[in-house]
Design an enzyme around this catalytic site. Structure first.
Site, PDB file in Angstrom:
ATOM      1  N   SER A 106     -38.894  62.984  22.928  1.00  0.00           N
ATOM      2  CA  SER A 106     -39.624  62.204  23.926  1.00  0.00           C
ATOM      3  C   SER A 106     -38.953  60.871  24.196  1.00  0.00           C
ATOM      4  CB  SER A 106     -41.053  61.959  23.429  1.00  0.00           C
ATOM      5  OG  SER A 106     -41.736  61.042  24.258  1.00  0.00           O
ATOM      6  N   TYR A 130     -38.480  60.004  31.630  1.00  0.00           N
ATOM      7  CA  TYR A 130     -39.258  59.402  32.715  1.00  0.00           C
ATOM      8  C   TYR A 130     -38.317  58.535  33.551  1.00  0.00           C
ATOM      9  CZ  TYR A 130     -43.594  60.506  30.166  1.00  0.00           C
ATOM     10  OH  TYR A 130     -44.628  61.140  29.538  1.00  0.00           O
ATOM     11  N   THR A 156     -39.837  64.673  33.477  1.00  0.00           N
ATOM     12  CA  THR A 156     -41.294  64.797  33.528  1.00  0.00           C
ATOM     13  C   THR A 156     -41.806  64.136  34.797  1.00  0.00           C
ATOM     14  OG1 THR A 156     -41.469  64.864  31.131  1.00  0.00           O
ATOM     15  CG2 THR A 156     -43.446  64.231  32.332  1.00  0.00           C
ATOM     16  N   LYS A 228     -40.455  69.259  34.294  1.00  0.00           N
ATOM     17  CA  LYS A 228     -41.672  69.469  33.498  1.00  0.00           C
ATOM     18  C   LYS A 228     -42.871  68.906  34.249  1.00  0.00           C
ATOM     19  CE  LYS A 228     -43.749  68.274  29.011  1.00  0.00           C
ATOM     20  NZ  LYS A 228     -44.848  67.387  29.461  1.00  0.00           N
ATOM     21  N   HIS A 252     -49.408  68.399  31.058  1.00  0.00           N
ATOM     22  CA  HIS A 252     -49.323  67.246  30.154  1.00  0.00           C
ATOM     23  C   HIS A 252     -50.412  67.312  29.088  1.00  0.00           C
ATOM     24  CE1 HIS A 252     -46.730  63.567  30.325  1.00  0.00           C
ATOM     25  NE2 HIS A 252     -47.541  63.182  29.367  1.00  0.00           N
TER      26      HIS A 252
END
Length: 357
Positions: A106, A130, A156, A228, A252
């Site tokens: 992440s 991100y 994402t 995603k 999510h």
């Protein structure tokens, strides 16, 4: 305590994590309808087992983006592993390396991408990304993970704004002072003391992200790009038009838009739209080996688990994550055999019956 199934790890974590940490991990958006439906949707799907198929040998191996993995379950990108276990993402990386599967690290890790890579040098890793208003932040992290041997970027796309997670607001959730979002540890020093949103200064995420940013990412890196957060066939088609290499069907974990569909319910529509042009993966609600079997039967190439990995960490760090993965592996193998499937290639939609309830 003998850990028999994933709910045993969940119960352990609930008892041993602080209330605010437990609430953070368990949070769904608003009334948590989508979070809960991610679980309930599997119970509406039945299996149609075939018999007398000689399942004395069965093979759980598959591949993602051409890399063989031990079975079709990886670790989804989840934030702040050090809240659950002091070694955090380093322990998760070692566990997935030991189990020969895929770990998506992440952006919001409490260990840096360098620490994760060093802890599990032979591990198969993707990086979840991100995009920020300051594109230099995103650009720098892309170059770092590419140099470190991460094998894909997981872009994402369902967080232009953070969903409303009521208990986090009630608890005034913040990372404790000894923990940081390590990938950006020195990058926000000029904003020290400003209002934070999950360890990052508020309003850092870019709500203007659009399909043109896929092309921008492609111009930065030769890594495959996986989107995603896709839940519709229309967006799956657009993803393919924009040259992505994979899609993760994801809501999510129910933490963004409440009232959206369960991911397993979206999967067939997206698989049908894609028609094999790119690989389709899925996360959300996987709790048993038969859940994995159902997702693979409906066309997922691999599934990813989020909260169960955290429960494993809370139980026993690296060993706990390995135990969670091993239980899912063993349950998946047994479900395959009892359904008459000798290898992953034999799992298909003929195995599925939707409940008429």
């Amino acid at each position: 305590m003998t850990m028999v199934c994933l709910s045993d790890f969940e119960e352990y974590a609930k008892q041993h994590l602080s209330k605010s940490t437990w609430d953070y991990y368990e949070a769904g958006a608003d009334e948590c309808c989508t979070r809960d439906d991610n679980l309930l949707a599997y119970k509406r799907i039945r299996l149609r087992p075939r018999i007398l198929r000689d399942v004395s040998i069965n093979d759980t191996r598959t591949s993602v983006l051409g890399m063989e993995i031990n079975f079709p379950v990886g670790i989804a990108p989840t934030a702040f592993h050090c809240l659950a276990w002091h070694e955090g993402e380093v322990a998760t990386a070692r566990a997935t390396e030991a189990m020969s599967t895929c770990y998506i690290a992440s952006t919001y890790s409490t260990c840096s991408v360098e620490e994760i890579a060093a802890a599990a040098p032979s591990g198969y890793r993707w990086f979840q990304l991100y995009l920020y208003r300051n594109r230099k932040l995103s650009e720098q992290i892309v170059h770092r993970v590419e140099a470190l041997g991460y094998k894909a970027l997981v872009f994402t796309v369902d967080v232009p704004y953070t969903g409303k997670r009521r208990n986090d607001i009630r608890n005034q959730f913040k990372l404790p002072p000894h923990l940081k979002v390590k990938n950006f540890e020195t990058m926000f020093q000029d904003q020290a003391g400003s209002q934070e949103d999950y360890g990052i200064p508020a309003n850092t995420l870019d709500p203007s992200i659009s399909w043109k940013d896929v092309s921008w990412l492609q111009s930065l890196s030769r890594l495959p790009i996986i989107i995603k957060g896709i839940l519709t066939k229309e967006d799956a088609e657009l993803a393919i038009e924009h040259g992505v290499q994979g899609i993760i069907v994801s809501n999510h974990g129910g933490r963004q838009l409440d009232g959206g569909p369960a991911t397993i319910d979206c999967l067939p529509e997206i698989v049908d739209a894609v028609q094999g042009r790119v690989e389709v993966y899925m996360d959300g609600g996987i709790r048993t080996g038969s859940d994995v079997l159902k997702a693979i039967a409906l066309g997922a190439k691999c599934v990813f688990i989020g909260r169960p990995a955290i429960w494993g960490l809370a139980y026993k760090g690296e060993e706990g994550v390995k135990e969670v993965l091993q239980i899912l592996h063993d349950e998946f193998r047994l479900s395959m055999a009892l359904s008459g499937c000798r290898n992953v290639a034999e799992i298909n939609r003929n195995l599925i019956q939707f409940s008429r309830l």
